[in-house]
Design a protein around this motif. Structure first.
Motif, mmCIF file in Angstrom:
data_model
loop_
_atom_site.group_PDB
_atom_site.id
_atom_site.type_symbol
_atom_site.label_atom_id
_atom_site.label_comp_id
_atom_site.label_asym_id
_atom_site.label_seq_id
_atom_site.Cartn_x
_atom_site.Cartn_y
_atom_site.Cartn_z
ATOM 1 N N ALA A 211 -5.029 3.642 6.504
ATOM 2 C CA ALA A 211 -3.882 4.333 7.174
ATOM 3 C C ALA A 211 -4.352 4.215 8.718
ATOM 4 C CB ALA A 211 -3.714 5.944 7.286
ATOM 5 N N LEU A 212 -4.926 3.436 9.188
ATOM 6 C CA LEU A 212 -4.718 3.371 10.560
ATOM 7 C C LEU A 212 -4.781 1.894 10.625
ATOM 8 C CD1 LEU A 212 -6.312 3.245 13.467
ATOM 9 C CD2 LEU A 212 -8.454 2.430 12.534
ATOM 10 N N GLY A 213 -4.385 0.899 9.987
ATOM 11 C CA GLY A 213 -4.707 -0.653 9.651
ATOM 12 C C GLY A 213 -2.886 -0.568 9.064
ATOM 13 N N VAL A 214 -2.671 0.160 8.911
ATOM 14 C CA VAL A 214 -0.753 -0.016 8.427
ATOM 15 C C VAL A 214 -0.473 0.952 9.625
ATOM 16 C CG1 VAL A 214 1.102 1.974 7.448
ATOM 17 C CG2 VAL A 214 -0.806 0.244 6.469
ATOM 18 N N GLY A 215 -1.053 1.536 10.899
ATOM 19 C CA GLY A 215 -0.141 2.247 12.051
ATOM 20 C C GLY A 215 -0.680 1.415 12.944
ATOM 21 N N ILE A 216 -1.792 0.821 12.798
ATOM 22 C CA ILE A 216 -2.146 -0.756 14.027
ATOM 23 C C ILE A 216 -1.234 -2.011 13.704
ATOM 24 C CG2 ILE A 216 -3.535 -2.684 14.649
ATOM 25 C CD1 ILE A 216 -5.859 -0.994 13.705
ATOM 26 N N ALA A 217 -0.730 -2.170 12.106
ATOM 27 C CA ALA A 217 0.526 -3.949 12.370
ATOM 28 C C ALA A 217 1.709 -2.878 11.990
ATOM 29 C CB ALA A 217 0.047 -4.191 10.580
ATOM 30 N N ALA A 218 1.861 -2.100 12.021
ATOM 31 C CA ALA A 218 3.621 -1.360 12.372
ATOM 32 C C ALA A 218 3.510 -1.181 13.861
ATOM 33 C CB ALA A 218 3.730 0.501 11.645
ATOM 34 N N ALA A 219 2.916 -0.832 14.841
ATOM 35 C CA ALA A 219 2.784 -0.888 16.394
ATOM 36 C C ALA A 219 3.403 -2.207 16.760
ATOM 37 C CB ALA A 219 1.445 -0.114 16.081
ATOM 38 N N ILE B 182 0.455 -1.022 -0.079
ATOM 39 C CA ILE B 182 0.187 -0.205 -0.021
ATOM 40 C C ILE B 182 0.733 1.353 -0.144
ATOM 41 C CG2 ILE B 182 -1.731 1.159 1.356
ATOM 42 C CD1 ILE B 182 -2.960 -1.666 2.180
ATOM 43 N N GLY B 183 1.827 1.367 0.450
ATOM 44 C CA GLY B 183 2.962 2.398 1.167
ATOM 45 C C GLY B 183 3.391 2.743 -0.474
ATOM 46 N N PHE B 184 4.448 1.661 -0.792
ATOM 47 C CA PHE B 184 4.664 1.739 -2.331
ATOM 48 C C PHE B 184 3.770 2.734 -3.248
ATOM 49 C CE2 PHE B 184 8.385 -1.783 -0.694
ATOM 50 C CZ PHE B 184 8.715 -0.990 -0.577
ATOM 51 N N ALA B 185 2.558 1.234 -3.462
ATOM 52 C CA ALA B 185 1.056 2.071 -4.826
ATOM 53 C C ALA B 185 1.202 4.068 -4.716
ATOM 54 C CB ALA B 185 0.134 1.408 -4.500
ATOM 55 N N ALA B 186 1.671 4.091 -2.868
ATOM 56 C CA ALA B 186 1.127 5.441 -2.644
ATOM 57 C C ALA B 186 2.367 5.984 -3.202
ATOM 58 C CB ALA B 186 0.792 5.889 -1.662
ATOM 59 N N VAL B 187 3.564 5.660 -3.370
ATOM 60 C CA VAL B 187 4.164 6.570 -3.829
ATOM 61 C C VAL B 187 4.137 6.691 -5.187
ATOM 62 C CG1 VAL B 187 7.323 6.825 -4.015
ATOM 63 C CG2 VAL B 187 6.150 6.100 -1.763
ATOM 64 N N ALA B 188 4.177 5.276 -6.221
ATOM 65 C CA ALA B 188 4.897 4.685 -7.339
ATOM 66 C C ALA B 188 3.162 4.754 -8.285
ATOM 67 C CB ALA B 188 5.189 3.331 -7.534
ATOM 68 N N PHE B 189 2.486 5.061 -7.978
ATOM 69 C CA PHE B 189 1.410 4.981 -8.462
ATOM 70 C C PHE B 189 -0.151 5.964 -8.224
ATOM 71 C CE2 PHE B 189 3.077 0.494 -8.773
ATOM 72 C CZ PHE B 189 2.324 0.480 -10.099
ATOM 73 N N GLY B 190 0.565 6.540 -7.124
ATOM 74 C CA GLY B 190 -0.864 8.203 -6.484
ATOM 75 C C GLY B 190 -1.934 7.167 -6.184
ATOM 76 N N ALA C 49 -4.544 -3.467 -3.134
ATOM 77 C CA ALA C 49 -5.344 -2.924 -2.352
ATOM 78 C C ALA C 49 -6.574 -4.072 -1.823
ATOM 79 C CB ALA C 49 -5.926 -2.001 -1.984
ATOM 80 N N GLN C 50 -6.838 -4.504 -2.988
ATOM 81 C CA GLN C 50 -8.609 -5.337 -2.517
ATOM 82 C C GLN C 50 -7.457 -7.452 -2.627
ATOM 83 O OE1 GLN C 50 -11.146 -4.308 -6.315
ATOM 84 N NE2 GLN C 50 -12.403 -6.006 -5.335
ATOM 85 N N VAL C 51 -6.490 -7.330 -3.325
ATOM 86 C CA VAL C 51 -6.416 -8.388 -2.790
ATOM 87 C C VAL C 51 -5.227 -9.128 -2.176
ATOM 88 C CG1 VAL C 51 -5.000 -10.615 -4.323
ATOM 89 C CG2 VAL C 51 -6.116 -8.876 -6.263
ATOM 90 N N VAL C 52 -4.098 -8.560 -1.942
ATOM 91 C CA VAL C 52 -3.423 -8.483 -1.090
ATOM 92 C C VAL C 52 -4.170 -9.041 0.718
ATOM 93 C CG1 VAL C 52 -1.624 -7.275 -1.793
ATOM 94 C CG2 VAL C 52 -3.039 -6.119 -0.527
ATOM 95 N N PRO C 53 -5.167 -7.868 0.996
ATOM 96 C CA PRO C 53 -5.685 -8.761 2.713
ATOM 97 C C PRO C 53 -5.930 -10.004 2.674
ATOM 98 C CG PRO C 53 -6.435 -6.489 1.304
ATOM 99 C CD PRO C 53 -5.831 -7.132 -0.294
ATOM 100 N N PHE C 54 -6.463 -11.115 1.343
ATOM 101 C CA PHE C 54 -6.069 -12.251 1.935
ATOM 102 C C PHE C 54 -4.683 -12.465 2.197
ATOM 103 C CE2 PHE C 54 -9.794 -11.505 -1.258
ATOM 104 C CZ PHE C 54 -10.779 -12.302 -0.388
#
Length: 291
Positions: A116-124, A100-108, A235-240
């Motif tokens: 964003a909440l999920g990213v923060g929780i997983a990073a914690a 998700i982070g790379f997709a934001a940088v590379a593909f906007g 973002a629709q596939v990788v959460p599986f």
């Protein structure tokens, strides 16, 4: 996603979870370099029957070295140096954060608030896991293992550039592009004699594990995964992949009696929880263009 594709995504997650256990067993007989070389050599057999897709060699090698060589060699090194299988499966699936982070940088593709909440929780959760490093395995082994989800995420997104290529054919050639340098690496790191000795004295169990991770987990599962990534947003596939740690941890607990301390278990569950939150997120929005 179509119901049939949802079932395919779940099946892939189960196969990958069980593959962690098969890899751990195979590493009792083979070095990480040789095991990975054999894995991709088996998965590259279809190259004898299918033509190389119309994909530039530079792109093919870039995808191969991230999605396959980098991801799986880092995994194998971590497991071989004491990182528990269940924990490895959780760390590897943190690739959802990096994708998700790379997709934001590379593909906007701007993450939604829920993402964003999920990213923060997983990073914690990852930080909590880091707090347990250095007891039953080394900081170095964990650092190398962290290369795996980063490579996984980069490879996920590079696959977008190969849209239109037959996925089965593409993945066979990706495996070939990884197998060759890995065999060379195995010879350099382990030496020709030990490498040959490992191959001619492999047990039936070792052979079966190689076939499982090479033919099923790599050829079949990655072909299906690539088809899903081709047809749907990342973002629709990788959460599986959220299912993979559950399968890997449960199987490791049964086969190896793997157990976790309170902090590590809490960290693993937090990472999985963060990825679960991402499942609830909507499709990422495009970043507004600069004036």
């Amino acid at each position: 996603m179509k119901p049939a594709d949802i079932l395919i995504a779940i099946l892939v997650a189960i196969i990958w979870g069980l593959a962690f256990v098969a890899s751990r067993i195979a590493l009792d007989e083979f070095s990480p370099e040789l095991m990975m070389a054999m894995r991709f050599a088996i998965a590259a057999v279809p190259c004898l029957f299918v033509r190389r897709p119309k994909v530039a060699w530079s792109l093919l090698i870039a995808i191969s070295f991230t999605l396959f060589l980098g991801q799986f060699l880092a995994q194998a090194y971590g497991i071989a140096h004491g990182v528990p299988v269940g924990l490895t499966s959780v760390v590897v699936q943190s690739q959802a954060l990096f994708t998700i982070g790379f997709a934001a940088v590379a593909f906007g593709e701007r993450p939604t608030p829920v993402q964003a909440l999920g990213v923060g929780i997983a990073a914690a959760g990852l930080l909590m896991i880091c707090g347990t490093v250095g007891y039953d395995f080394s900081v170095g082994a964990f650092a190398v293992l962290m290369i795996s989800p980063i490579c996984f995420a980069a490879g996920n997104l590079m696959l977008r550039s190969a849209r239109g290529a037959p996925m089965f054919d593409l993945f066979a050639w990706l495996c070939l592009a990884s197998a060759v340098p890995l065999f060379v690496l195995a010879l350099v790191v382990n030496g020709p004699a030990p490498t040959w000795h490992s191959l001619i004295h492999m047990s039936l169990t070792g052979l079966v594990c190689l076939l499982v991770i090479g033919a099923i987990s790599t050829s079949i599962a990655y072909w299906l995964w690539g088809r899903l990534l081709r047809d749907y947003p990342a973002a629709q596939v990788v959460p599986f992949a959220l299912l993979v740690p559950f399968v890997g941890s449960a199987a490791s607990s049964i086969v190896f009696g793997e157990r976790f301390g309170p902090l590590r278990l809490a960290g693993m569950l937090t990472v999985i929880g963060g990825i679960a939150v991402m499942v609830l997120a909507n499709r990422p929005q495009k970043l507004p263009k600069k004036a």
